[in-house]
Design a protein around this motif. Structure first.
Motif, PDB file in Angstrom:
ATOM      1  N   LYS A 102      23.597 -36.679 -34.222  1.00 21.92           N
ATOM      2  CA  LYS A 102      24.625 -37.677 -33.915  1.00 21.92           C
ATOM      3  C   LYS A 102      24.118 -38.657 -32.874  1.00 21.92           C
ATOM      4  CE  LYS A 102      27.757 -35.984 -36.560  1.00 21.92           C
ATOM      5  NZ  LYS A 102      28.159 -36.695 -37.734  1.00 21.92           N
ATOM      6  N   GLY A 103      23.134 -38.235 -32.074  1.00 20.50           N
ATOM      7  CA  GLY A 103      22.568 -39.059 -31.012  1.00 20.50           C
ATOM      8  C   GLY A 103      22.053 -38.171 -29.911  1.00 20.50           C
ATOM      9  N   GLN A 104      21.771 -38.782 -28.769  1.00 22.48           N
ATOM     10  CA  GLN A 104      21.310 -37.993 -27.628  1.00 22.48           C
ATOM     11  C   GLN A 104      22.044 -38.417 -26.372  1.00 22.48           C
ATOM     12  OE1 GLN A 104      17.084 -38.414 -27.122  1.00 22.48           O
ATOM     13  NE2 GLN A 104      17.217 -40.424 -26.197  1.00 22.48           N
ATOM     14  N   ILE A 105      22.056 -37.516 -25.399  1.00 22.33           N
ATOM     15  CA  ILE A 105      22.716 -37.787 -24.128  1.00 22.33           C
ATOM     16  C   ILE A 105      21.917 -37.110 -23.023  1.00 22.33           C
ATOM     17  CG2 ILE A 105      24.284 -35.796 -24.330  1.00 22.33           C
ATOM     18  CD1 ILE A 105      26.412 -37.701 -22.977  1.00 22.33           C
ATOM     19  N   ARG A 106      21.811 -37.789 -21.897  1.00 28.02           N
ATOM     20  CA  ARG A 106      21.080 -37.255 -20.739  1.00 28.02           C
ATOM     21  C   ARG A 106      22.088 -36.647 -19.772  1.00 28.02           C
ATOM     22  NH1 ARG A 106      16.033 -37.630 -19.414  1.00 28.02           N
ATOM     23  NH2 ARG A 106      15.300 -37.523 -17.277  1.00 28.02           N
ATOM     24  N   LEU A 107      21.900 -35.357 -19.461  1.00 30.45           N
ATOM     25  CA  LEU A 107      22.796 -34.637 -18.559  1.00 30.45           C
ATOM     26  C   LEU A 107      21.981 -33.752 -17.616  1.00 30.45           C
ATOM     27  CD1 LEU A 107      25.499 -33.442 -21.112  1.00 30.45           C
ATOM     28  CD2 LEU A 107      25.787 -35.209 -19.379  1.00 30.45           C
ATOM     29  N   PRO A 108      22.516 -33.480 -16.429  1.00 25.89           N
ATOM     30  CA  PRO A 108      21.810 -32.589 -15.503  1.00 25.89           C
ATOM     31  C   PRO A 108      22.098 -31.121 -15.796  1.00 25.89           C
ATOM     32  CG  PRO A 108      23.776 -33.451 -14.452  1.00 25.89           C
ATOM     33  CD  PRO A 108      23.683 -34.111 -15.807  1.00 25.89           C
ATOM     34  N   ILE A 109      21.037 -30.303 -15.687  1.00 24.41           N
ATOM     35  CA  ILE A 109      21.175 -28.850 -15.714  1.00 24.41           C
ATOM     36  C   ILE A 109      20.850 -28.372 -14.306  1.00 24.41           C
ATOM     37  CG2 ILE A 109      20.347 -26.655 -16.619  1.00 24.41           C
ATOM     38  CD1 ILE A 109      19.531 -28.033 -19.160  1.00 24.41           C
ATOM     39  N   GLN A 110      21.765 -27.583 -13.730  1.00 28.55           N
ATOM     40  CA  GLN A 110      21.574 -27.094 -12.368  1.00 28.55           C
ATOM     41  C   GLN A 110      21.353 -25.588 -12.371  1.00 28.55           C
ATOM     42  OE1 GLN A 110      24.708 -28.126  -9.662  1.00 28.55           O
ATOM     43  NE2 GLN A 110      23.815 -26.958  -7.984  1.00 28.55           N
ATOM     44  N   THR A 111      20.314 -25.168 -11.666  1.00 26.14           N
ATOM     45  CA  THR A 111      20.055 -23.761 -11.400  1.00 26.14           C
ATOM     46  C   THR A 111      19.937 -23.652  -9.885  1.00 26.14           C
ATOM     47  OG1 THR A 111      17.709 -24.186 -11.719  1.00 26.14           O
ATOM     48  CG2 THR A 111      18.874 -23.202 -13.549  1.00 26.14           C
ATOM     49  N   SER A 112      20.833 -22.951  -9.254  1.00 27.39           N
ATOM     50  CA  SER A 112      20.976 -22.888  -7.786  1.00 27.39           C
ATOM     51  C   SER A 112      20.904 -24.309  -7.233  1.00 27.39           C
ATOM     52  CB  SER A 112      19.978 -21.916  -7.154  1.00 27.39           C
ATOM     53  OG  SER A 112      18.655 -22.371  -7.225  1.00 27.39           O
TER      54      SER A 112
END
Length: 193
Positions: A102-112
């Motif tokens: 459908k497309g792409q999206i940039r998102l943050p992944i947080q680990t601690s």
């Protein structure tokens, strides 16, 4: 001929370690299996923070080259179609079917305290997982994962941090995927002629 020893110069690694700048060594031992059900063939399924939300049922797949997001998570994060950017390549699903993203999206992944921005490819396909995190994210974080040990380790602030897998959730996802899979064996009857 005599040989004189020169005063030992501080090893670069020791001086970096003293300054707190050395990278810790990442690895797994049998001790890391404590708390897991052994033997097993479970996938590494974890919970991480994505876009400010705690997201369960993330598959850590170091064999995948792109991060994938499925519709339930996309809707759950309250994202809209206009949040997507174009993604022109086709993907192949686990069943071997061609999937048009459908497309792409940039998102943050947080680990601690670590945050890594990730480009998720959004696909409209069924999955028991909410998303698949893959090599680009693992490499950006400097992480290594082990399905055997049901853990992922990464360096952070001079220490080794861990993300622990959820074997019960991994097994629920597997049951869900199997129960949804159509039968691939043709029905035949044996006849004696």
């Amino acid at each position: 001929m005599s040989v004189a020893r020169l005063p030992a110069k501080a090893d670069d690694r020791e001086s970096k370690r003293a300054k707190g700048m050395a990278s810790p060594i990442l690895g797994f031992s049998d001790e890391n299996k404590v708390g897991t059900i052994q033997p097993h063939n479970d996938a590494l399924v974890v919970t991480l923070r994505i876009g400010g939300y705690n997201v369960k049922r993330l598959l850590v797949d170091q064999g995948n080259t792109v991060e994938i997001m499925y519709p339930d998570l996309y809707k759950g994060l309250k994202l809209r179609p206009e949040n997507l950017t174009a993604y022109d390549s086709l993907l192949v699903s686990f069943e071997g079917k061609i999937v048009t993203p459908k497309g792409q999206i940039r998102l943050p992944i947080q680990t601690s305290s670590n945050i890594v921005e990730v480009d998720f490819i959004v696909v409209d396909a069924y999955s028991p997982y909410t998303t698949i995190v893959a090599r680009p994210w693992l490499h950006a974080l400097g992480a290594i994962s082990s399905t055997l040990h049901q853990k992922m380790k990464y360096p952070s602030e001079g220490q080794v941090k861990e993300v622990i897998g959820d074997q019960a959730m991994a097994r629920q996802c597997m049951v869900s995927a199997i129960s949804r899979r159509p039968s691939t064996e043709p029905t035949t009857s044996a006849e004696n002629g």
